[in-house]
Motif scaffolding. Structure first.
Motif, PDB file in Angstrom:
ATOM      1  N   UNK A 249      81.676  41.927  17.829  1.00  0.00           N
ATOM      2  CA  UNK A 249      80.612  40.959  17.577  1.00  0.00           C
ATOM      3  C   UNK A 249      81.022  40.073  16.399  1.00  0.00           C
ATOM      4  N   UNK A 250      81.306  38.801  16.654  1.00  0.00           N
ATOM      5  CA  UNK A 250      81.644  37.897  15.545  1.00  0.00           C
ATOM      6  C   UNK A 250      80.389  37.456  14.796  1.00  0.00           C
ATOM      7  N   UNK A 257      86.803  40.135   4.118  1.00  0.00           N
ATOM      8  CA  UNK A 257      87.063  41.513   3.670  1.00  0.00           C
ATOM      9  C   UNK A 257      86.378  42.537   4.572  1.00  0.00           C
ATOM     10  N   UNK A 258      85.314  42.137   5.247  1.00  0.00           N
ATOM     11  CA  UNK A 258      84.593  43.068   6.115  1.00  0.00           C
ATOM     12  C   UNK A 258      85.008  42.931   7.576  1.00  0.00           C
ATOM     13  N   UNK A 259      86.000  42.118   7.843  1.00  0.00           N
ATOM     14  CA  UNK A 259      86.460  41.945   9.220  1.00  0.00           C
ATOM     15  C   UNK A 259      86.954  43.294   9.782  1.00  0.00           C
ATOM     16  N   UNK A 260      86.495  43.637  10.959  1.00  0.00           N
ATOM     17  CA  UNK A 260      86.896  44.888  11.585  1.00  0.00           C
ATOM     18  C   UNK A 260      86.038  46.080  11.206  1.00  0.00           C
ATOM     19  N   UNK A 362      80.194  43.981   2.683  1.00  0.00           N
ATOM     20  CA  UNK A 362      80.287  42.670   3.308  1.00  0.00           C
ATOM     21  C   UNK A 362      79.003  42.168   3.933  1.00  0.00           C
ATOM     22  N   UNK A 363      77.933  42.975   3.962  1.00  0.00           N
ATOM     23  CA  UNK A 363      76.697  42.536   4.612  1.00  0.00           C
ATOM     24  C   UNK A 363      75.546  43.428   4.167  1.00  0.00           C
ATOM     25  N   UNK A 364      74.326  43.009   4.511  1.00  0.00           N
ATOM     26  CA  UNK A 364      73.132  43.802   4.254  1.00  0.00           C
ATOM     27  C   UNK A 364      72.790  44.608   5.514  1.00  0.00           C
ATOM     28  N   UNK A 477      82.542  44.551  13.831  1.00  0.00           N
ATOM     29  CA  UNK A 477      82.160  43.252  13.310  1.00  0.00           C
ATOM     30  C   UNK A 477      83.393  42.400  13.049  1.00  0.00           C
ATOM     31  N   UNK A 478      83.323  41.139  13.433  1.00  0.00           N
ATOM     32  CA  UNK A 478      84.460  40.239  13.264  1.00  0.00           C
ATOM     33  C   UNK A 478      84.040  39.047  12.414  1.00  0.00           C
TER      34      UNK A 478
END
Length: 482
Positions: A249-250, A257-260, A362-364, A477-478
């Motif tokens: 999911x892009x 930094x949170x890619x993958x 990288x996210x909430x 997550x991408x």
């Protein structure tokens, strides 16, 4: 008012179940067994006992029956519901086959009758003449039945005076009555055969008792085999454990930094009277084999109280991931004591998100209570979970039911992870699930928000899945910046 609606719905459901059971009994028992036979008696008893077991399985947990009794009722009661569904569907298909099979048998019988009639050597005109003569009450003339030979020369006997003794003048025709009955019988048999053949050809069907019984047994046997095989296949799908799916999911706001980042999403485990500790252990082992960064348990963990199922949930303490395991309530938690279960999963090492949010690298990650909690004043609160966050950061929301997607869109959520639908669980249930949910399974987009719905790892009610295999999904997550 709500109580009245509930009673009306319950009465409609009971009437529907009674009608379906009546139909199934008629096709499987009434049409295929003799009155008073042992099979008829056994089938009739089963037609009463099985639905009672199903009602007991569905209500025993709600009324607080002992857990051992729930387990006793659950297997036969819930399995019968799945059998009833697929046996009924198979019988409905069989309704289209019945007249076709009846016509084939009628034509076969007609052909056999015609062959039998041909073997007698009688012709149809002779048969018609014999029947007409019998109907008129006159005796058929011998010359119509016995071919006449060539004329013979006159003899002195032909010139016998009229005063000659009657015995001599009538001596020759005395052979006529011996030939007449056999010819008439042959003619009548041929006429009857022809009449039956025409009736079978012009009005094919299954009216003949033996033919009707044969058709009922063939169609019923095929329907039973198809229905029970389907239920067996679906039961194996559940008991063999969920498979692992992967989806990428892009997210536009996700940093490089949170890619993958990998989230193992599991929903609808439904620990209960049928699926117990071994089921939980299988799910935990499957999740751990994917080496996720985070585990998301998105509701409907249990069907029962902590007192009855607490030990069956204990393997959840073995979940392993880099950033921990998180839990939100589903509607079934509120049937089973949501507060007690929230405390219990916290003791097992999971982090409940009750209208709350945590910040990861990288996210909430936010979570809201299920809609069913509104009856207890504990429903979803999007303002509390997402209201004061930094909208420049990506947000992933855990919410059991997909229907809250519109609230997620309003609050700027990038990805919502849900379950609840089971993917329909029992085909054609997926079509019914589509009526109540925006997405039944898989990934879809709603504005700037993406919604992923898991089919779930367990089963509610019948431990059967047809057309909706159980799964655990690894959502990767991408970052668009990568």
């Amino acid at each position: 008012m709500a109580a009245v609606v509930f009673v009306l719905v319950a009465l409609v459901v009971l009437a529907l179940l009674a009608s379906v059971h009546r139909y199934v009994w008629r096709r499987f028992v009434g049409d295929t067994t003799a009155p008073g036979s042992t099979l008829r008696k056994v089938g009739t008893v089963a037609a009463f006992v099985l639905p009672l077991l199903s009602l007991g399985a569905m209500t025993s947990g709600r009324i607080g029956a002992p857990f051992w009794l729930q387990q006793v009722l659950a297997w036969p009661g819930f399995l019968w519901l799945a059998c009833l569904l697929y046996l009924t569907l198979a019988l409905l298909v069989g309704e289209a086959v019945r007249p076709l099979l009846g016509r084939v048998l009628a034509r076969r019988d007609a052909a056999a009758t015609a062959r039998t009639a041909a073997g007698t050597g009688a012709s149809v005109p002779a048969a018609e003449g014999a029947v007409a003569a019998k109907a008129s009450g006159t005796r058929p003339r011998t010359e119509e039945l016995v071919p006449a030979g060539p004329p013979r020369p006159a003899t002195p006997a032909d010139r016998t005076p009229a005063t000659a003794p009657p015995a001599e003048t009538e001596a020759e025709p005395e052979a006529e009555p011996e030939a007449e009955p056999e010819a008439v019988r042959d003619a009548e048999a041929a006429a009857q055969a022809e009449t039956e053949a025409k009736a079978a050809t012009t009005a094919p069907g299954i009216a003949h008792p033996s033919r009707r019984l044969f058709v009922s047994r063939v169609v019923g046997g095929a329907a039973a085999a198809a229905g029970l095989a389907t239920v067996g296949y679906g039961t194996h799908n559940v008991l063999s454990g969920p498979s692992v799916k992967r989806v990428t999911v892009p997210l536009a706001k996700l940093p490089r930094a949170a890619h993958g980042f990998r989230i193992a999403v599991v929903s609808d485990i439904h620990i209960g009277p049928i699926l117990g500790r071994a089921h939980t252990r299988c799910i935990v082992d499957t999740i751990n084999s994917t080496s996720p960064d985070l585990v998301a348990v998105v509701g409907d963990l249990v069907d029962g109280s902590v007192a009855d199922l607490g030990s069956a949930a204990e393997p959840l303490a073995g979940l392993r991931s880099r950033h921990g395991s998180f839990f939100v309530t589903g509607n079934h938690e509120y049937f089973s004591g949501a507060e007690q279960w929230v405390n219990h999963v916290r003791e097992l090492g999971l982090i409940p998100l009750e209208n709350a949010r945590v910040q990861l690298g990288g996210f909430d990650l936010a979570g809201v209570n299920d809609i069913a909690g509104e009856t207890e004043g504990q429903g979803p609160d999007f303002g509390r979970a997402l209201g004061d966050r930094d909208r420049s950061r990506a947000a992933v929301l855990l919410a059991h039911q997909p229907v809250v997607i519109h609230d997620a869109v309003e609050h700027g959520v990038d990805l919502q992870l849900s379950g609840h639908t089971h993917g329909g669980q029992l085909w054609p249930g997926n079509y019914l699930a589509e009526l109540a949910n925006p997405t039944v399974a898989g990934l879809e987009r709603y504005g700037d928000t993406q919604l992923f719905v898991s089919r779930g790892a367990g089963a509610w009610g019948p431990p059967v899945r047809v057309g909706a295999p159980a799964d655990i999904t690894v959502v990767e997550l991408a970052s668009r910046q990568a």
